[in-house]
Design a protein around this motif. Structure first.
Motif, PDB file in Angstrom:
ATOM      1  N   PRO A 215       0.881  -1.235  -0.171  1.00  0.00           N
ATOM      2  CA  PRO A 215      -0.158   0.020  -0.049  1.00  0.00           C
ATOM      3  C   PRO A 215       0.805   1.329  -0.117  1.00  0.00           C
ATOM      4  CG  PRO A 215      -1.028  -1.546   1.555  1.00  0.00           C
ATOM      5  CD  PRO A 215       0.393  -2.057   1.005  1.00  0.00           C
ATOM      6  N   ASN A 216       1.899   1.165   0.736  1.00  0.00           N
ATOM      7  CA  ASN A 216       2.868   2.469   0.702  1.00  0.00           C
ATOM      8  C   ASN A 216       3.437   2.669  -0.728  1.00  0.00           C
ATOM      9  OD1 ASN A 216       2.740   1.237   3.075  1.00  0.00           O
ATOM     10  ND2 ASN A 216       4.633   1.602   3.707  1.00  0.00           N
ATOM     11  N   MET A 217       3.797   1.657  -1.200  1.00  0.00           N
ATOM     12  CA  MET A 217       4.386   1.902  -2.953  1.00  0.00           C
ATOM     13  C   MET A 217       3.107   2.318  -3.762  1.00  0.00           C
ATOM     14  SD  MET A 217       7.487   1.536  -2.381  1.00  0.00           S
ATOM     15  CE  MET A 217       8.130   1.948  -4.057  1.00  0.00           C
ATOM     16  N   LEU A 218       2.138   1.778  -3.519  1.00  0.00           N
ATOM     17  CA  LEU A 218       0.869   2.037  -4.324  1.00  0.00           C
ATOM     18  C   LEU A 218       0.722   3.526  -4.303  1.00  0.00           C
ATOM     19  CD1 LEU A 218      -1.296   1.129  -6.378  1.00  0.00           C
ATOM     20  CD2 LEU A 218      -2.730   0.408  -4.762  1.00  0.00           C
ATOM     21  N   LEU A 219       0.439   4.048  -3.010  1.00  0.00           N
ATOM     22  CA  LEU A 219       0.168   5.388  -2.821  1.00  0.00           C
ATOM     23  C   LEU A 219       1.282   6.201  -3.371  1.00  0.00           C
ATOM     24  CD1 LEU A 219      -1.119   7.731  -1.247  1.00  0.00           C
ATOM     25  CD2 LEU A 219       0.185   6.903   0.942  1.00  0.00           C
ATOM     26  N   SER A 220       2.568   5.938  -3.215  1.00  0.00           N
ATOM     27  CA  SER A 220       3.696   6.750  -3.797  1.00  0.00           C
ATOM     28  C   SER A 220       3.644   6.896  -5.061  1.00  0.00           C
ATOM     29  CB  SER A 220       4.967   6.025  -3.041  1.00  0.00           C
ATOM     30  OG  SER A 220       5.984   6.585  -3.942  1.00  0.00           O
ATOM     31  N   GLY A 221       3.206   5.755  -5.901  1.00  0.00           N
ATOM     32  CA  GLY A 221       3.177   5.603  -7.105  1.00  0.00           C
ATOM     33  C   GLY A 221       2.040   6.463  -7.779  1.00  0.00           C
ATOM     34  N   MET A 222       1.049   6.312  -7.184  1.00  0.00           N
ATOM     35  CA  MET A 222      -0.268   7.167  -7.592  1.00  0.00           C
ATOM     36  C   MET A 222      -0.119   8.393  -7.551  1.00  0.00           C
ATOM     37  SD  MET A 222      -3.484   4.473  -6.808  1.00  0.00           S
ATOM     38  CE  MET A 222      -4.461   5.523  -7.811  1.00  0.00           C
ATOM     39  N   THR A 223       0.394   8.814  -6.440  1.00  0.00           N
ATOM     40  CA  THR A 223       0.797  10.309  -6.125  1.00  0.00           C
ATOM     41  C   THR A 223       1.742  10.803  -7.030  1.00  0.00           C
ATOM     42  OG1 THR A 223       0.393   9.839  -3.730  1.00  0.00           O
ATOM     43  CG2 THR A 223       1.493  12.106  -4.279  1.00  0.00           C
ATOM     44  N   GLU A 224       2.687  10.343  -7.443  1.00  0.00           N
ATOM     45  CA  GLU A 224       3.771  10.765  -8.567  1.00  0.00           C
ATOM     46  C   GLU A 224       3.131  10.714  -9.737  1.00  0.00           C
ATOM     47  OE1 GLU A 224       8.200  10.009 -10.152  1.00  0.00           O
ATOM     48  OE2 GLU A 224       7.265   8.618  -8.557  1.00  0.00           O
ATOM     49  N   ALA A 225       2.116   9.772 -10.273  1.00  0.00           N
ATOM     50  CA  ALA A 225       1.575   9.734 -11.356  1.00  0.00           C
ATOM     51  C   ALA A 225       0.464  10.854 -11.589  1.00  0.00           C
ATOM     52  CB  ALA A 225       1.166   8.601 -11.727  1.00  0.00           C
ATOM     53  N   LEU A 226      -0.292  10.757 -10.618  1.00  0.00           N
ATOM     54  CA  LEU A 226      -1.397  11.996 -10.470  1.00  0.00           C
ATOM     55  C   LEU A 226      -1.087  13.310 -10.307  1.00  0.00           C
ATOM     56  CD1 LEU A 226      -3.993   9.659  -8.864  1.00  0.00           C
ATOM     57  CD2 LEU A 226      -3.958   9.968 -11.224  1.00  0.00           C
ATOM     58  N   TYR A 227      -0.298  13.558  -9.295  1.00  0.00           N
ATOM     59  CA  TYR A 227       0.218  14.924  -8.938  1.00  0.00           C
ATOM     60  C   TYR A 227       1.422  15.446  -9.025  1.00  0.00           C
ATOM     61  CZ  TYR A 227      -4.473  13.771  -6.649  1.00  0.00           C
ATOM     62  OH  TYR A 227      -5.715  13.385  -6.497  1.00  0.00           O
ATOM     63  N   ASN A 228       2.299  14.614  -9.826  1.00  0.00           N
ATOM     64  CA  ASN A 228       3.786  14.912  -9.914  1.00  0.00           C
ATOM     65  C   ASN A 228       4.583  15.280  -8.633  1.00  0.00           C
ATOM     66  OD1 ASN A 228       5.988  15.027 -11.439  1.00  0.00           O
ATOM     67  ND2 ASN A 228       5.628  17.263 -11.949  1.00  0.00           N
ATOM     68  N   ALA A 229       4.397  14.577  -7.534  1.00  0.00           N
ATOM     69  CA  ALA A 229       4.728  14.883  -6.384  1.00  0.00           C
ATOM     70  C   ALA A 229       5.133  13.576  -5.765  1.00  0.00           C
ATOM     71  CB  ALA A 229       3.516  15.531  -5.429  1.00  0.00           C
ATOM     72  N   PRO A 230       6.495  12.948  -5.917  1.00  0.00           N
ATOM     73  CA  PRO A 230       6.991  11.801  -5.517  1.00  0.00           C
ATOM     74  C   PRO A 230       7.449  12.101  -4.046  1.00  0.00           C
ATOM     75  CG  PRO A 230       8.656  13.207  -6.777  1.00  0.00           C
ATOM     76  CD  PRO A 230       7.212  13.727  -7.106  1.00  0.00           C
ATOM     77  N   PHE A 231       7.299  11.000  -3.242  1.00  0.00           N
ATOM     78  CA  PHE A 231       7.539  11.038  -1.850  1.00  0.00           C
ATOM     79  C   PHE A 231       8.794  10.962  -1.592  1.00  0.00           C
ATOM     80  CE2 PHE A 231       3.143   9.105  -0.763  1.00  0.00           C
ATOM     81  CZ  PHE A 231       2.570  10.243  -0.969  1.00  0.00           C
ATOM     82  N   SER A 232       9.627  11.804  -0.488  1.00  0.00           N
ATOM     83  CA  SER A 232      10.902  11.426   0.056  1.00  0.00           C
ATOM     84  C   SER A 232      10.934  10.428   1.051  1.00  0.00           C
ATOM     85  CB  SER A 232      11.303  12.770   0.640  1.00  0.00           C
ATOM     86  OG  SER A 232      12.583  12.616   1.362  1.00  0.00           O
TER      87      SER A 232
END
Length: 484
Positions: A215-232
């Motif tokens: 779930p962590n990685m799915l959230l990170s990947g979708m956030t980057e794809a949808l909002y162009n905001a990769p997690f640190s």
């Protein structure tokens, strides 16, 4: 006497039967009333939901309830609701067959299968005994110390192995062997406590470590794809690890020691394990496992799913000429009921997603829940509640799949930052209510031969304590970090 007891024509037997019949009926009725209650509630849910939803969606709602109820109560074997799900969904055409049977195509299903093969190979070759001896030197003589150190070891693995199921596959067979050598019987609290400490220790705190759970990685990947905001990695760790990592680990250890107390390990049994030279078969298996783990560690480079890597390694272990598993291992050591249980859970999630039931629930909740732009703490709590509902209705991975596309809309409604809205998902999918939500726990139940009721007790206790204690502490920590 034997003939009399077996003969239906003997008057004494008839008399005994007539005397016992009145007492047998209440027992049967008492044991079956939960089953009847579940069936009645299922029909009621289907009938009521049909007033607001389409027929397929109302059928899915009833199917969701009855499967969850059966899995949570263990009234029937875990595979039975799964088979019933496949039969009912196929007969009523609730979804295409590739959706209904999505579990058999899932990487998680084959990772669970490979884990069973690895466990059989570890036991067959004797590596479990060697690993047990090493852990005995580390864990010490106290039961409480053993539980604490196993849980810490499990959390440490979360920094190294990026898959919850993979970590369970690695640690559970070793802990099973360790419990045997410590003298803990199959149904003893000590054995349950050790297995639960390993399972929850490597699973729950891992939600605070970015690459450690799906779930962590799915959230990170979708956030980057949808909002162009990769997690640190560091920012995510700082935001979640102090409370959801260390705090939840301490809470989980306390819950296990409270629910499953037991005596210290048996020192006499510990002393029976002696040093021995590494055999050729052990060396072969270690090579296979090390290559498999190396591919798991580097999945971000080669992008081969852990399930397919595990399946290839399992095929090598099952090759008769290598001698890594027993001759009939595929028949004796594979728990097909648990595999069907896993496939049923994944298939149920896929059917729910296909029906659109999750999106309908989110839209309803966001329209009816009273958000206020001037109450950030209330809004964070309500968002966490919505995501928690999604985790129960679908599964943990369903939370980011459904909630992430709505984050910008929810940020506008609540007045919170988009980042804060997204992070509330972590609070929800890290708070597990029942085992069926989490494939790693399903895997632990299978490999460790744990009872669903024991795992459910820990889930319910940690869920309540997290909601009452850790979530407020987490909001305070976020406030100190300037999240709102």
């Amino acid at each position: 006497m034997k003939n009399q007891s077996n003969s239906p024509q003997t008057s004494s037997v008839v008399g005994n039967t007539s005397q016992q019949a009145p007492t047998a009926k209440p027992t049967t009725s008492k044991s079956n009333w939960p089953l009847y209650l579940i069936l009645i509630i299922t029909f009621a849910i289907g009938a009521v939901s049909y007033q607001f939803l389409t027929l397929p969606q109302s059928l899915v709602a009833g199917l969701l309830f009855i499967c969850i109820a059966f899995w949570a109560t263990s009234l029937v074997p875990a595979y039975w609701p799964a088979l019933g799900l496949f039969a009912f969904a196929t007969a009523t055409q609730l979804a295409p067959t590739q959706v209904i049977f999505a579990g058999f195509q899932s990487s998680t299903f084959w990772l669970l299968f490979s884990g069973m093969v690895f466990g059989a190979a570890i036991n067959h070759t004797g590596i479990n005994t060697r690993a047990t001896r090493l852990l005995m030197l580390i864990l010490g003589n106290s039961y409480q110390g053993t539980i604490i150190k196993i849980a810490l070891f499990g959390m440490g693995l979360a920094f190294l192995i990026p898959s919850g199921v993979s970590r369970i596959v690695l640690i559970i067979p070793i802990i099973v062997s360790l419990a045997d050598h410590f003298g803990y019987e199959h149904d003893s609290n000590g054995r349950k406590g050790m297995l639960l400490a390993a399972s929850f220790g490597t699973f729950l705190p891992a939600f605070s470590i970015l690459p450690a759970n799906a779930p962590n990685m799915l959230l990170s990947g979708m956030t980057e794809a949808l909002y162009n905001a990769p997690f640190s990695y560091g920012e995510y760790l700082l935001l979640h690890f102090p409370v959801l990592g260390l705090g939840k680990l301490a809470m989980t250890i306390a819950v296990i020691l409270w629910l499953f107390p037991d005596k210290a390990p048996n020192q006499a049994i510990q002393a029976t394990i002696e040093k021995s030279a590494m055999t050729k078969i052990e060396t072969r298996l270690l090579i296979v496992l090390c290559v498999c783990f190396a591919f798991w560690f580097t999945d971000s480079l080669h992008h081969i799913s852990a399930g397919w890597v595990g399946l290839i390694a399992a095929l090598v272990c099952l090759l008769p000429s290598l001698g890594l598993t027993g001759k009939n291992s595929i028949d004796k050591d594979i728990q097909y009921g648990t595999l069907l249980f896993s496939a049923g859970i994944i298939g149920l999630s896929a059917i729910i997603a296909y029906s659109g039931l999750g999106n309908i629930l989110v839209n309803y909740l966001t329209d009816t829940i009273p958000f206020s732009a001037n109450a950030p703490l209330l809004n964070l709590s309500l968002l966490t509640f919505i995501s928690t509902c999604m985790a129960v209705v679908t599964n943990l991975a369903g939370v980011p799949a459904i909630m992430t596309p709505m984050a910008e809309h929810l940020a506008n409604i609540t007045g919170l930052s988009n980042h804060a809205v997204l992070m509330t998902q972590v609070l929800a999918f890290s708070n597990v209510l029942l085992p069926y939500q989490a494939p790693p726990l399903i895997t632990a139940i299978a490999l460790g031969n744990l009872s669903i009721s024991a795992v459910t007790k820990v889930c319910l206790a940690t869920f309540v304590l997290t909601s009452v204690v850790l979530l407020p502490l987490n909001f305070l920590w976020w406030y100190m970090l300037g999240m709102f």
